[in-house]
Design a protein around this motif. Structure first.
Motif, short mmCIF file in Angstrom:
data_model
loop_
_atom_site.label_atom_id
_atom_site.label_comp_id
_atom_site.label_asym_id
_atom_site.label_seq_id
_atom_site.Cartn_x
_atom_site.Cartn_y
_atom_site.Cartn_z
N GLY A 87 0.83 -1.21 0.00
CA GLY A 87 0.00 0.00 0.00
C GLY A 87 0.86 1.25 0.00
N LEU A 88 0.36 2.31 0.61
CA LEU A 88 1.09 3.58 0.66
C LEU A 88 2.25 3.49 1.64
N SER A 89 3.38 4.09 1.28
CA SER A 89 4.50 4.18 2.21
C SER A 89 4.16 5.20 3.30
N ARG A 90 4.89 5.13 4.39
CA ARG A 90 4.56 5.98 5.55
C ARG A 90 4.65 7.47 5.20
N LEU A 91 5.72 7.89 4.55
CA LEU A 91 5.89 9.32 4.25
C LEU A 91 4.84 9.82 3.27
N VAL A 92 4.50 8.98 2.30
CA VAL A 92 3.46 9.37 1.34
C VAL A 92 2.12 9.49 2.04
N ALA A 93 1.79 8.53 2.91
CA ALA A 93 0.53 8.58 3.64
C ALA A 93 0.45 9.82 4.52
N GLU A 94 1.56 10.18 5.15
CA GLU A 94 1.58 11.36 6.02
C GLU A 94 1.45 12.65 5.21
N THR A 95 1.86 12.62 3.95
CA THR A 95 1.77 13.81 3.10
C THR A 95 0.35 14.03 2.57
N CYS A 96 -0.42 12.95 2.45
CA CYS A 96 -1.78 13.07 1.92
C CYS A 96 -2.65 13.94 2.82
N ASP A 97 -3.54 14.72 2.20
CA ASP A 97 -4.50 15.52 2.96
C ASP A 97 -5.60 14.65 3.54
N GLN A 98 -5.86 13.54 2.87
CA GLN A 98 -6.92 12.65 3.35
C GLN A 98 -6.67 11.23 2.83
N LEU A 99 -7.00 10.25 3.65
CA LEU A 99 -6.90 8.85 3.24
C LEU A 99 -8.32 8.30 3.09
N VAL A 100 -8.57 7.67 1.96
CA VAL A 100 -9.91 7.16 1.68
C VAL A 100 -9.83 5.66 1.41
N SER A 101 -10.91 4.97 1.69
CA SER A 101 -10.97 3.53 1.49
C SER A 101 -12.07 3.18 0.49
N ILE A 102 -11.94 2.03 -0.12
CA ILE A 102 -12.96 1.52 -1.03
C ILE A 102 -13.79 0.50 -0.25
N PRO A 103 -15.08 0.76 -0.03
CA PRO A 103 -15.91 -0.19 0.73
C PRO A 103 -15.97 -1.55 0.03
#
Length: 314
Positions: free
Chosen positions: A272-288
């Protein structure tokens, strides 16, 4: 005779002009000539010539584009025919001497002729060397290194179309087939381009071209040295950065940012997303998901997300 001043060469004649070393000529050379003109004011300087060009033609205004390092080869009759059908940018077709002319080979020749491609007949040994010993069945195609766009070019494309940017960024996606699938979905759902890291990620290989089903010829793919830095640059340009994550805070259908300037980040197939990339995102979204499926692969996840975003924008 000695002392005869009439003898040629007996007396050194002095020049009216000061000789080098006498101080006169050197002294004049040391005299100030005023301040040195700026480079852009000197007609023979490169800066002057560049300054005379229209801004659109100046090298300083053009963003550098990256090229892949190696020529790609597609080996095998089925693979070559598929690549020709899908619009992969083949620059030459190579057939082994004495190769059996079956239906696939004849179709490859016809497609190549329609596209104006050169067909070269070479020895089997030469074809073996070109394809690094792959099973080529007497037929191979050459693909030039891909020319990647600059990431900021994708923003310019959106601005030229008077549209809000929609960019897909891939975080360490290593399967070229997934890259091709993402490019195909990005083109189909109105994205302005795809951004991939330069290292530890799939590039625009023959496999990616084939998986994109020709979409790679219609939508730019940009390469970046540092994905986190590039995402921050997109944020500075007014884009919101949204990452797909199984544990995202917001479910995809409820994404309020979908209709604005957006960068969608898709993580790698396994981690999935690496830690630094995830922390840079404004929002994390999931697919139900209806069932306990662990995750979707990158190509499918990007396609589902882009469809949802396209629906929200419509």
């Amino acid at each position: 005779m000695a002392g005869n001043s009439q003898r040629k060469g007996a007396i050194r004649k002095t020049s009216k002009k000061p000789a080098a070393g006498s101080g006169g000529r050197v002294k004049r050379g040391l005299e100030g000539k005023g301040p040195t003109p700026k480079a852009v004011e000197r007609p023979y300087h490169r800066a002057y010539k560049t300054d005379q060009k229209p801004k659109s033609q100046r090298s300083g205004g053009a963003r550098p584009r990256r090229k892949g390092t190696d020529v790609e080869w597609i080996a095998g009759r089925n693979s070559v025919v598929e690549a020709l059908r899908e619009g992969v940018p083949i620059t030459g077709l190579y057939v082994a001497e004495g190769a059996e002319r079956d239906g696939r080979l004849r179709e490859a020749f016809k497609l190549a002729a329609d596209k104006g491609l050169n067909i070269s007949e070479v020895s089997k040994g030469e074809l073996d060397r070109h394809t690094s010993g792959a099973v080529h069945q007497g037929l191979a195609a050459r693909i030039p290194p891909y020319e990647y766009a600059h990431p900021d070019d994708l923003l310019d494309i959106a601005a030229a179309n008077v549209e809000k940017p929609l960019i897909v960024a891939l975080d360490s996606v290593t399967d070229p087939r997934n890259l091709g699938a993402v490019i195909r979905s990005a083109a189909g759902f109105g994205a302005h381009g795809v951004v991939i890291p330069e290292r530890r990620a799939a590039g625009m290989t023959a496999s990616a071209w084939k998986s994109s089903a020709g979409a790679a010829a219609r939508i730019p793919v940009a390469q970046t040295v540092n994905l986190v830095r590039q995402l921050k640059s997109f944020q500075d340009a007014g884009c919101m950065v949204v990452g797909l994550a199984a544990d995202g805070d917001v479910a995809l259908p409820d994404l309020d940012l979908a209709d604005g300037p957006l960068v969608l980040v898709v993580g790698s197939e396994g981690d999935g997303l690496s830690r630094l990339v995830a922390e840079t995102c404004d929002q994390l979204v999931s697919i139900p998901m209806a069932n306990n499926v662990e995750s979707l692969n990158a190509g499918v996840a990007a396609s589902v997300a882009l469809y949802s975003i396209a629906q929200a924008r419509a």
